[in-house]
Design an enzyme around this catalytic site. Structure first.
Site, PDB file in Angstrom:
ATOM      1  N   ARG A 114     -13.463  -8.790 -21.397  1.00 15.57           N
ATOM      2  CA  ARG A 114     -12.409  -7.914 -20.880  1.00 15.57           C
ATOM      3  C   ARG A 114     -12.687  -7.436 -19.457  1.00 15.57           C
ATOM      4  NH1 ARG A 114      -7.878  -8.107 -20.156  1.00 15.57           N
ATOM      5  NH2 ARG A 114      -7.839  -8.974 -22.270  1.00 15.57           N
ATOM      6  N   LYS A 149      -2.538   0.203   1.150  1.00 16.59           N
ATOM      7  CA  LYS A 149      -2.067   0.706  -0.142  1.00 16.59           C
ATOM      8  C   LYS A 149      -2.756  -0.082  -1.250  1.00 16.59           C
ATOM      9  CE  LYS A 149       2.349   2.080   1.878  1.00 16.59           C
ATOM     10  NZ  LYS A 149       3.806   1.851   1.956  1.00 16.59           N
ATOM     11  N   LYS A 181       1.133   6.671  13.723  1.00 14.02           N
ATOM     12  CA  LYS A 181       2.338   6.798  12.915  1.00 14.02           C
ATOM     13  C   LYS A 181       3.072   8.093  13.268  1.00 14.02           C
ATOM     14  CE  LYS A 181       2.181   5.390   8.632  1.00 14.02           C
ATOM     15  NZ  LYS A 181       2.976   4.150   8.725  1.00 14.02           N
ATOM     16  N   GLU A 210       3.596   2.783  15.698  1.00 13.24           N
ATOM     17  CA  GLU A 210       4.815   2.690  14.890  1.00 13.24           C
ATOM     18  C   GLU A 210       5.984   3.295  15.662  1.00 13.24           C
ATOM     19  OE1 GLU A 210       5.146   3.790  10.472  1.00 13.24           O
ATOM     20  OE2 GLU A 210       6.029   5.519  11.491  1.00 13.24           O
ATOM     21  N   ASP A 231       9.545   0.045  12.355  1.00  9.01           N
ATOM     22  CA  ASP A 231       9.740   0.652  11.039  1.00  9.01           C
ATOM     23  C   ASP A 231      11.203   0.725  10.646  1.00  9.01           C
ATOM     24  OD1 ASP A 231       8.858   1.999   8.684  1.00  9.01           O
ATOM     25  OD2 ASP A 231       9.471   3.901   9.580  1.00  9.01           O
TER      26      ASP A 231
END
Length: 293
Positions: A114, A149, A181, A210, A231
């Site tokens: 597993r 992410k 950003k 960005e 973006d």
């Protein structure tokens, strides 16, 4: 380090830290055992029994994480295990295809099963989804790129899986490249101001900025941005941005991208499509273990 020299070398060739992979393998097995033993296998399998465990694809896909799964097997079985490999990371595999076979003590093989599958199924799912995106934009000149992410603790492996699927990696950490950003822009007082602040503090670090409006491009372009992230722009706006930049910086489209629109976006002339879903939303690839005496 207790992994075999062969496996250690294969991990290094894949760009993975063998010591980190071994530590992860030990942690996953320790979590599964929780300080005890595999009570089912100990109760049902004679201590001297030996067997062969075929790690088999239940569905078609792209495989990734084979040496990681092998690391789990080696951690549990020690040197008393033989691995027979039939495919390599990045290969497309068919339903029912055996990926590799581990031959050793049956109890140990079942204990490792597993933990090995949890890692390989996750990584193969990422590679499979990445290949789907790569195929969707084939011939356009645009590359599919990941984001940060990622699953905490699994970033290096998940970004490796993206590479296995034909994608390319964005920065690995907050320290190896800058990404200006919207919140940085607010803090600095403007897009160009934020870029200039980063460039002054870290002159040798690549800087991506960005923007969400076309009028924000000229100031950061003039300042010397290496990469501009566009973006949530429409294909029309992306084409306008490509024309405006004229090859003076690389361009990355991000936000709201789907497989249905990927080719249209890629055809605008941008260099990258940033797809967070590669790592945060990839379904696992169904792989199972078939035990033979």
């Amino acid at each position: 380090m207790t992994l075999t020299p062969d496996l250690t070398a294969r991990l290094a060739a894949a760009g993975l830290d063998a010591a980190a992979v071994e530590a992860l393998a030990r942690a996953t097995v320790a979590e599964d055992l929780a300080g005890g033993v595999d009570v089912t296998s100990v109760a049902t399998v004679p201590a001297d029994a030996r067997g062969s465990a075929d790690f088999t694809a239940r569905v078609p896909g792209v495989v990734a994480g084979l040496p990681v799964a092998e690391a789990v097997v080696e951690v549990v079985c020690g040197t008393d295990v033989e691995i027979k490999r039939f495919v390599a990371d990045g290969d497309r595999v068919a339903r029912g295809q055996v990926l590799f076979t581990a031959v050793g003590a049956t109890r140990d093989l079942l204990t490792a099963e597993r933990s090995a599958l949890n890692l390989m199924c996750r990584l193969s799912g990422i590679a499979t989804l990445t290949r789907t995106w790569v195929d969707a934009v084939a011939g356009t000149g645009a590359a599919i790129r990941d984001t940060r992410k990622t699953t905490p603790g699994l970033r290096a492996l998940e970004k490796y899986a993206v590479r296995c699927g034909g994608g390319v990696n964005h920065r690995m950490s907050l320290s190896d490249a800058a990404m200006v950003k919207d919140n940085h822009v607010v803090a600095a007082g403007g897009v160009a101001e934020a870029f200039n602040a980063v460039r002054a503090a870290f002159p040798d670090v690549p800087v991506e900025v960005e923007v969400d409006r076309l009028d924000q491009i000229p100031p950061v372009l003039d300042a010397g941005a290496d990469l501009i992230l566009l973006d949530n722009m429409t294909p029309f706006q992306l084409r306008e941005a490509v024309a405006l930049v004229g090859g003076r910086a690389r361009l990355e489209s991000s936000g709201g991208l789907t497989l249905d629109t990927a080719r249209e976006v890629a055809s605008t002339g941008v260099d990258y499509l940033a797809v967070g879903a590669l790592t945060h939303s990839a379904p696992v690839l169904d792989i199972g273990v078939d035990l033979r005496d």
